[in-house]
Design a protein around this motif. Structure first.
Motif: not given
Length: 377
Positions: A116, A118, A131, A135, A147, A222, A224, A226, A245, A355
């Protein structure tokens, strides 16, 4: 009471996990020697990946606690050493699955990791707060989460997640710090305090590539990212390096913020990514009497959701509305995300719900090769 056997000690050491790599130290060949002395004192030799390992004390404590729990152990001594070049080479090969050159694991056809990105149209809408809390909430629910702080100029994820030590390097491989069970990497871990990052496109692209390929992430559920606000170099690089993504757009209710957030989402039409949804942050300020003050107006999240749906030709839901709370800001400053506190505040509940809505989109096997073939009868 008889002293434990070397085999019993080795078995117990198999339960000690390397805090960065998250695998047993025995599997990583970090246990150099085990000696059981007369009287029940056990001496364990451990080879670290690097002499300056920031988690040396953690490993010492975990080994001492694990071995000390065995019946007949009168004391534990941990003797630290450093891996040889041959050992580090073998470890790198093991972690990369035998691959000679670094690759971006999340871009491979067999990857099951949800990625993902963000993003937001403008700064100051709380994208990094969303974010960090996402997480932490996912990790608290048992997912393996990483992350990448890809906001090169405005990095803030290390502080928000409470990262207290730098990455460890095993030659050209980077082991990311772990905070709240989340693996984290950021350019802020490689710069001097207070110094700006003055880079242009090619260097930004290379930095992101290193974060994705040179960092040992392990098997994540996952990842993430930022992203910096807007539709610049990093957003384009993410689409190139991670074509699978999905984009999560963060906005505030303010019309001006919603308009630029919409543009940040429409880029998905050109990059062939999917916008998974919209998060409206700073939606309202709740008063002591239960009434709400709309400090930044209303309807921005719904507007972005509707307009993106029209532009992209599919439903782009408004996934969450997160109210303004002092505790949310304080959690970001202290490195203790709000979602990890024992609170049922509206903001915490909204972020946990967000989430879980993203987590329920489980890693699918449809269309994936299982690496098996039929056997003829």
């Amino acid at each position: 009471m008889s002293a434990p056997t070397v085999e019993a000690v080795q078995t117990e050491l198999g339960n000690v996990m390397d805090p960065e790599i998250r695998r047993p130290i025995t599997e990583l060949n970090m246990v150099r020697s085990v000696e059981v002395q007369p009287g029940g004192v056990v001496v364990v030799g451990i080879d670290l990946t690097t002499a300056g390992c920031p988690l040396k004390d953690t490993i010492t404590r975990d080994v001492t606690n694990a071995v000390g729990s065995l019946e007949g152990v009168a004391g534990v001594q941990v003797e630290m050493g450093v891996m040889t070049e041959e050992q580090r080479k073998a470890l790198r090969s093991q972690l990369r699955g035998g691959a000679a050159e670094p690759v971006i694991p999340f871009a491979q056809p067999g990857s099951l990791t949800r990625v993902y990105a963000v993003t937001s149209g403008k700064g100051g809408v709380g994208k990094s707060s969303v974010t960090a809390n996402l997480a932490a909430a996912m990790a608290a629910d048992g997912l393996k989460v990483g992350v990448v702080d890809a906001d090169i100029y405005g990095f803030s994820i290390p502080r928000m997640l409470g990262v207290t030590y730098p990455p460890t390097k095993v030659d050209d491989m980077i082991l990311p710090p772990v905070a709240h069970d989340v693996k984290v990497i950021s350019i802020g871990m490689f710069t001097q305090d207070g110094r700006p990052v003055v880079w242009r496109g090619p260097m930004l692209h290379r930095a992101l590539q290193q974060f994705l390929a040179d960092v040992f992430w392990g098997d994540l559920d996952v990842l993430l990212l930022d992203l910096p606000p807007g539709t610049g170099d990093i957003a384009i690089s993410v689409a190139q390096m991670l074509p699978n993504s999905e984009i999560l757009v963060v906005t505030t209710p303010q019309v001006a913020a919603a308009e630029v957030a919409q543009r940040a989402g429409v880029i998905a039409e050109q990059t062939h990514q999917k916008v998974v949804g919209v998060v409206e942050n700073m939606s309202w300020l709740e008063q002591a009497d239960g009434s709400r003050v709309d400090l930044f107006g209303t309807g921005g999240g719904e507007r972005v959701s509707t307009e993106l749906g029209k532009a992209l030709g599919y439903d782009v839901p408004l996934l969450a509305q997160v109210p303004i709370e002092v505790d949310l800001r304080e959690g970001g400053d202290s490195g203790e995300p709000l979602v990890l506190r024992d609170t049922t505040s509206p903001a915490a509940e909204a972020l946990r719900s967000l989430s879980r809505s993203l987590s329920r989109r489980a890693r699918g096997l449809a269309g994936r090769s299982l690496g098996i073939s039929p056997i003829g009868g």
